[in-house]
Design an enzyme around this catalytic site. Sequence first.
Site, PDB file in Angstrom:
ATOM      1  CG  PHE A  42      -1.857  -1.155   1.291  1.00 26.96           C
ATOM      2  CD1 PHE A  42      -3.124  -1.070   0.737  1.00 26.96           C
ATOM      3  CD2 PHE A  42      -1.468  -2.351   1.889  1.00 26.96           C
ATOM      4  CE1 PHE A  42      -3.998  -2.152   0.780  1.00 26.96           C
ATOM      5  CE2 PHE A  42      -2.333  -3.434   1.947  1.00 26.96           C
ATOM      6  CZ  PHE A  42      -3.599  -3.327   1.379  1.00 26.96           C
ATOM      7  CD  GLU A  43      -1.959   6.095  -1.111  1.00 26.52           C
ATOM      8  OE1 GLU A  43      -2.851   5.668  -1.845  1.00 26.52           O
ATOM      9  OE2 GLU A  43      -1.708   7.291  -0.960  1.00 26.52           O
ATOM     10  CB  THR A  44       0.235   3.719   4.297  1.00 23.03           C
ATOM     11  OG1 THR A  44      -0.339   2.433   4.052  1.00 23.03           O
ATOM     12  CG2 THR A  44      -0.857   4.763   4.221  1.00 23.03           C
ATOM     13  N   GLY A  45       3.090   2.368   2.777  1.00 19.34           N
ATOM     14  CA  GLY A  45       4.370   1.715   3.004  1.00 19.34           C
ATOM     15  C   GLY A  45       4.290   0.334   3.602  1.00 19.34           C
TER      16      GLY A  45
END
Length: 247
Positions: A42-45
């Site tokens: 995910f883009e949150t890492g």
Amino acid sequence: MMAIAASRRISNDDTVFCGTGLPLLAAMTAKKTSACDCVVFFETGSLDPNLLEIPLSVADPRVMYGSSCNGGLADAFAFMQNRRTGPNVVGILSGAQIDPYGNLNSTCIGDYESPSVRLPGSGGACDVASLVGRTIIFMKHERRRFVKELDYLTSPGWLRGGKSRENTGYIRGGPEHVITSLGVFAFDESTKHMYLEARYQGVEIGEIEKRTGFDMPLNARRVEPLPTESELEVLYSEVDPNRLYLQ
């Protein structure tokens, strides 16, 4: 049907970059059916979490549970840009408009300076479309969305077709499939123009033609198989049993 169709096009070697909602339904279904070894991030890492329940957002703690790595936004995009990891990443995107070469608009409808509708913008989609190995695009199949020319180019697909993406400087990537409410579409290997790969059962070619604002080859006879009982069982009982996204 859209989630199942997308899940069938994810393989064990893929690292799937997705947001929540329909893309996550597809990724989680793939991981529990035909691509058990694929990795979701995910883009949150958060990389390769243990998704026991489907998250409500990319900041939901369930996104991070049991993950191999919890980084941040910069780490996520660096992972996509990296020459070793980036080519294996499949990005799942969508937009308000798509053109015959898979370019996407998620910025505005109408003139940029005085639009009739101002949309959220890229939100990282341009980076994904530019950096990853391939993309899968979800679209509601409507004539107003399938347009000959975009009102604004937010995320690059195959640009003007042929080798234009490569000649512009993109070293990899491009849209591979467009999954819509009527069928599955792909892109010609040479011209990079969109064509019908498979329609859903019960969908007539005339309906696809009526709901598409540009010409494309619609002579495919293939019909996408209906979801199997096991695929539906996974989707409804394991992926989204609380109906956070499914009806």
